[in-house]
Design a protein around this motif. Structure first.
Motif, PDB file in Angstrom:
ATOM      1  N   GLY A  40       0.806  -1.200  -0.158  1.00 65.13           N
ATOM      2  CA  GLY A  40       0.195   0.216  -0.020  1.00 65.13           C
ATOM      3  C   GLY A  40       0.962   1.058  -0.064  1.00 65.13           C
ATOM      4  N   VAL A  41       1.690   1.145   0.625  1.00 62.16           N
ATOM      5  CA  VAL A  41       2.608   2.246   0.951  1.00 62.16           C
ATOM      6  C   VAL A  41       3.435   2.560  -0.434  1.00 62.16           C
ATOM      7  CG1 VAL A  41       4.973   3.231   1.644  1.00 62.16           C
ATOM      8  CG2 VAL A  41       3.357   2.151   3.396  1.00 62.16           C
ATOM      9  N   ARG A  42       3.676   1.841  -1.082  1.00 62.88           N
ATOM     10  CA  ARG A  42       4.253   1.911  -2.575  1.00 62.88           C
ATOM     11  C   ARG A  42       3.418   2.398  -3.498  1.00 62.88           C
ATOM     12  NH1 ARG A  42       7.052  -1.757   0.416  1.00 62.88           N
ATOM     13  NH2 ARG A  42       9.420  -1.473   0.236  1.00 62.88           N
ATOM     14  N   VAL A  43       2.111   1.982  -3.669  1.00 67.79           N
ATOM     15  CA  VAL A  43       1.191   2.400  -4.377  1.00 67.79           C
ATOM     16  C   VAL A  43       0.878   3.777  -3.844  1.00 67.79           C
ATOM     17  CG1 VAL A  43      -1.177   2.061  -5.267  1.00 67.79           C
ATOM     18  CG2 VAL A  43       0.245  -0.139  -4.877  1.00 67.79           C
ATOM     19  N   GLY A  44       0.631   4.054  -2.916  1.00 64.70           N
ATOM     20  CA  GLY A  44       0.442   5.359  -2.435  1.00 64.70           C
ATOM     21  C   GLY A  44       1.234   6.382  -2.778  1.00 64.70           C
ATOM     22  N   ALA A  45       2.749   6.153  -2.872  1.00 61.89           N
ATOM     23  CA  ALA A  45       3.651   6.993  -3.130  1.00 61.89           C
ATOM     24  C   ALA A  45       3.454   7.584  -4.678  1.00 61.89           C
ATOM     25  CB  ALA A  45       5.071   6.340  -2.773  1.00 61.89           C
ATOM     26  N   ARG A  46       2.792   6.839  -5.326  1.00 63.56           N
ATOM     27  CA  ARG A  46       2.683   7.045  -6.810  1.00 63.56           C
ATOM     28  C   ARG A  46       1.499   7.844  -7.109  1.00 63.56           C
ATOM     29  NH1 ARG A  46       3.155   1.369  -8.653  1.00 63.56           N
ATOM     30  NH2 ARG A  46       4.914   0.731  -7.706  1.00 63.56           N
ATOM     31  N   LEU A  47       0.480   7.878  -6.184  1.00 62.64           N
ATOM     32  CA  LEU A  47      -0.778   8.875  -6.477  1.00 62.64           C
ATOM     33  C   LEU A  47      -0.651   9.993  -5.807  1.00 62.64           C
ATOM     34  CD1 LEU A  47      -3.421   6.076  -5.677  1.00 62.64           C
ATOM     35  CD2 LEU A  47      -2.816   7.197  -7.880  1.00 62.64           C
ATOM     36  N   ARG A  48      -1.177  11.169  -6.281  1.00 58.72           N
ATOM     37  CA  ARG A  48      -1.378  12.315  -5.897  1.00 58.72           C
ATOM     38  C   ARG A  48      -2.170  12.321  -4.668  1.00 58.72           C
ATOM     39  NH1 ARG A  48      -4.238  15.851  -9.876  1.00 58.72           N
ATOM     40  NH2 ARG A  48      -4.030  17.509  -7.983  1.00 58.72           N
ATOM     41  N   ALA A  49      -1.662  13.433  -3.565  1.00 61.40           N
ATOM     42  CA  ALA A  49      -2.024  13.565  -2.300  1.00 61.40           C
ATOM     43  C   ALA A  49      -3.950  13.755  -2.217  1.00 61.40           C
ATOM     44  CB  ALA A  49      -1.318  14.598  -1.321  1.00 61.40           C
ATOM     45  N   VAL A  50      -4.209  14.377  -3.017  1.00 63.35           N
ATOM     46  CA  VAL A  50      -5.466  15.011  -3.349  1.00 63.35           C
ATOM     47  C   VAL A  50      -6.265  13.782  -3.798  1.00 63.35           C
ATOM     48  CG1 VAL A  50      -7.255  16.828  -4.286  1.00 63.35           C
ATOM     49  CG2 VAL A  50      -4.720  17.258  -3.771  1.00 63.35           C
ATOM     50  N   GLU A  51      -5.758  13.103  -4.793  1.00 61.40           N
ATOM     51  CA  GLU A  51      -6.608  11.915  -5.102  1.00 61.40           C
ATOM     52  C   GLU A  51      -6.721  10.989  -4.199  1.00 61.40           C
ATOM     53  OE1 GLU A  51      -4.255  10.993  -8.560  1.00 61.40           O
ATOM     54  OE2 GLU A  51      -4.962  12.372  -9.963  1.00 61.40           O
ATOM     55  N   LEU A  52      -5.613  10.681  -3.593  1.00 60.89           N
ATOM     56  CA  LEU A  52      -5.802   9.730  -2.341  1.00 60.89           C
ATOM     57  C   LEU A  52      -6.664  10.054  -1.472  1.00 60.89           C
ATOM     58  CD1 LEU A  52      -1.994   9.062  -1.376  1.00 60.89           C
ATOM     59  CD2 LEU A  52      -3.661   7.563  -1.895  1.00 60.89           C
ATOM     60  N   ARG A  53      -6.926  11.538  -0.977  1.00 62.88           N
ATOM     61  CA  ARG A  53      -7.952  11.826   0.128  1.00 62.88           C
ATOM     62  C   ARG A  53      -8.984  11.633  -0.367  1.00 62.88           C
ATOM     63  NH1 ARG A  53      -5.834  17.445   2.093  1.00 62.88           N
ATOM     64  NH2 ARG A  53      -4.363  17.223   0.096  1.00 62.88           N
ATOM     65  N   LEU A  54      -9.499  11.943  -1.904  1.00 55.42           N
ATOM     66  CA  LEU A  54     -10.480  11.927  -2.416  1.00 55.42           C
ATOM     67  C   LEU A  54     -11.248  10.339  -2.477  1.00 55.42           C
ATOM     68  CD1 LEU A  54     -13.166  13.329  -3.810  1.00 55.42           C
ATOM     69  CD2 LEU A  54     -11.985  12.554  -6.209  1.00 55.42           C
ATOM     70  N   LEU A  55     -10.212   9.489  -2.548  1.00 49.04           N
ATOM     71  CA  LEU A  55     -10.553   8.076  -2.646  1.00 49.04           C
ATOM     72  C   LEU A  55     -10.928   7.749  -1.041  1.00 49.04           C
ATOM     73  CD1 LEU A  55      -7.984   6.149  -4.719  1.00 49.04           C
ATOM     74  CD2 LEU A  55     -10.502   6.189  -5.375  1.00 49.04           C
ATOM     75  N   LEU A  56     -10.127   7.972  -0.251  1.00 47.10           N
ATOM     76  CA  LEU A  56     -10.431   7.726   1.200  1.00 47.10           C
ATOM     77  C   LEU A  56     -11.819   8.174   1.663  1.00 47.10           C
ATOM     78  CD1 LEU A  56      -9.246   6.440   3.579  1.00 47.10           C
ATOM     79  CD2 LEU A  56      -8.183   8.583   4.001  1.00 47.10           C
ATOM     80  N   ALA A  57     -11.959   9.594   1.229  1.00 46.46           N
ATOM     81  CA  ALA A  57     -13.213  10.210   1.806  1.00 46.46           C
ATOM     82  C   ALA A  57     -14.572   9.184   1.241  1.00 46.46           C
ATOM     83  CB  ALA A  57     -13.361  11.571   1.308  1.00 46.46           C
TER      84      ALA A  57
END
Lengths: 302, 237
Positions: free
Chosen positions: A257-274
């Motif tokens: 997860g950490v490795r995949v997360g590093a490749r995504l943009r922070a905003v996109e990540l937060r949108l997905l999480l939300a």
């Protein structure tokens, strides 16, 4: 395979996949993942008591590597961490007692579900609003904060302590109280409480972000460990076989997860999480609002 | 394979049965069910033979699990949310019940005629919570009252009793009834135990007798695995 404490037969592969999936997401988003694991286990049919108590042991394993990393980077304020843990121990002890009492009353499921709906609904909605706003502005500008040194009510409390790494000189009361509350959540809901600790430390206590994350992981490690012990001792609801599979899936999942997360943009990540958080909240809400097929439920009397 | 084994056993049993003039003899395939880490429920085979088989003979088999008290809770809507509002403790019901009978040309006997305490279908005299407890157990596969027992050749019979993985642990009693004409049935009884064994049993005892150490042990395991994973993955990538 047969779980000795839950006294039910489960598919080992499904549990392993759950552990991996939740671990993956927690690595990707930098969250503990307890709020996803507990409902998932409950959806699968694990009794809520076992789901909550066993989920916390996975949290211990998953946060372990995070704490090690932050320790090396010196982003843990140990004095602040211990203050939170001290509060957390009290909260977890009280929470395990509260859990047993609610279980006896037959209200534990409702309390867990309702709390999750409120908690996840609020956090998810706030995150979604914030992310959408950021996306519209197309900039990732930091949230405005008042500089340290400003005098507010928090600074007027007694028992002031110097927290060196966090560069703070504040009363020990707010961190301890925060610890108590998060410990309570941890024991009753099986969550680590990072979603609460990190923002409160950043926005209310004015702890630098990196230190807030490192210290919150430190607190979660200890409080989840304590919660597991209290739940095992008081409610006999920790299933070690279930824990083992979840932990193995979890610690491996985190790394990927950490490795995949590093490749995504922070905003996109937060949108997905939300969206993920809101989806879980919606499913839980539906469970208590839709008329159940059977008004009666039967549980063992132990 | 199982069928063959059943025939051999029945054959072995039928001789003393005939010699002693008992109208029926029967047995069960195992008297201990071991709950291990791979346990996923099991089948108990009940078999037997009747002497001088007649067309109108009927065999009924009941299996009762250990009595377990349960909490029955009723939900009502409070401010739009379904809450458990009433709870009743129901005790005295067996945690598992199974009834199988042979089918002939005549309809099956009503369960109440086979044994007075049969809960599964005759719920008319029960309170609402008791009925709910029975239907809850039915849904979990713990109550069955309409299963089939088979006649084989020469007065041999058998029935498979499925035990779900979550069936309660403890002592189970099996009763085999032979209904012949209008006489009261001939009954033979057996029992078997469902028990956690070996590692599983030790874990269960550990969790209940030394809960504090068990909790510390779980945490130690979590910390160790978390630490190991962190070290291993740092090297690999």
């Amino acid at each position: 395979m047969f779980l000795p404490i839950a006294e039910m037969s489960v598919h080992g592969g499904v549990i392993l996949a759950m552990g991996f999936g939740v671990g993956f997401l927690s690595g990707m988003f930098g969250i503990g993942g307890g709020f996803l694991l507990t409902p998932l286990l409950m959806f699968y049919g694990i009794p809520p008591a076992v789901a909550v108590a066993t989920g916390t042991s996975q949290l211990t394993a998953v946060t372990m590597s995070g704490v090690l990393t932050n320790w090396k980077r010196r982003t843990v304020d140990f004095r602040l961490g211990w203050a939170l843990v001290a509060g957390g121990a009290v909260g977890a002890l009280g929470g395990a007692g509260l859990f047993g009492w609610l279980q006896h009353l037959g209200q534990i499921e409702t309390v867990i579900t309702l709390s999750y709906v409120v908690m996840l609904g609020t956090v998810g909605a706030l995150m979604l609003i914030e992310t959408l706003r950021t996306l519209r502005c197309k900039t990732d500008d930091p949230v405005e904060t008042r500089g340290p040194g400003q005098h507010r009510w928090i600074h007027r409390l007694p028992l002031k302590v110097r927290f060196a790494e966090a560069r703070l000189y504040i009363s020990v009361i707010p961190p301890v109280l925060l610890g108590v509350f998060v410990g309570l959540l941890s024991a009753v809901l099986g969550v680590g409480g990072g979603f609460l600790l990190v923002p409160v430390m950043i926005y209310l206590l004015r702890v630098p972000t990196a230190i807030a994350i490192g210290t919150s992981l430190f607190q979660i490690l200890f409080v989840s460990a304590l919660t597991t012990v209290f739940q095992a001792a008081g409610n006999y609801s920790v299933d070690i076989m279930l824990a083992l599979i979840l932990i193995i899936g979890g610690v491996v999942g985190v790394q990927y997860g950490v490795r995949v997360g590093a490749r995504l943009r922070a905003v996109e990540l937060r949108l997905l999480l939300a969206l993920l958080v809101l989806a879980v909240a919606a499913k839980l809400l539906a469970d208590i609002i839709v008329t159940p097929a059977d008004l009666y439920s039967v549980t063992g009397a132990s | 394979m199982r069928w063959l084994w059943c025939l051999v056993l029945c054959g072995w049993m039928i001789v003393p049965a005939l010699a002693s003039h008992a109208p029926m003899s029967s047995g069960i395939s195992q008297d201990e069910v071991s709950v291990t880490s791979t346990y996923n429920g099991t089948d108990i085979l009940v078999f037997g033979a009747v002497a001088d088989p007649a067309n109108r003979d009927r065999i009924a088999i009941t299996v009762r699990g250990p009595a377990e008290a349960v909490w029955v809770r009723r939900k009502t809507r409070v401010a739009g949310i379904w809450l458990n509002t009433e709870s009743t403790r129901v005790s005295g019901l067996p945690g598992y019940f199974y009834l199988a009978q042979t089918r002939g040309t005549e309809p099956p006997l009503p369960p109440g005629r086979i044994a007075a305490d049969i809960y599964a279908s005759d719920t008319s005299g029960m309170s609402a919570p008791q009925r709910a407890a029975v239907s809850g157990l039915q849904k979990k596969g713990m109550y069955t009252d309409n299963a089939l027992a088979e006649w084989l050749e020469g007065g041999l019979f058998r029935a498979h009793i499925p035990l779900p993985a979550s069936a309660p642990r403890g002592r189970y009693t099996v009763q085999v009834y032979l209904f012949r004409g209008d006489k009261p049935p001939a009954i033979s009884r057996h029992s078997f135990f469902v028990e956690q064994v070996g590692f599983e049993q030790r874990l269960y005892r550990f969790a209940h007798h030394l809960p504090l150490i068990y909790g510390l042990f779980t945490v130690a395991m979590a910390v160790l695995i978390g630490w190991l994973a962190a070290v291993l993955f740092r090297r690999r990538f």
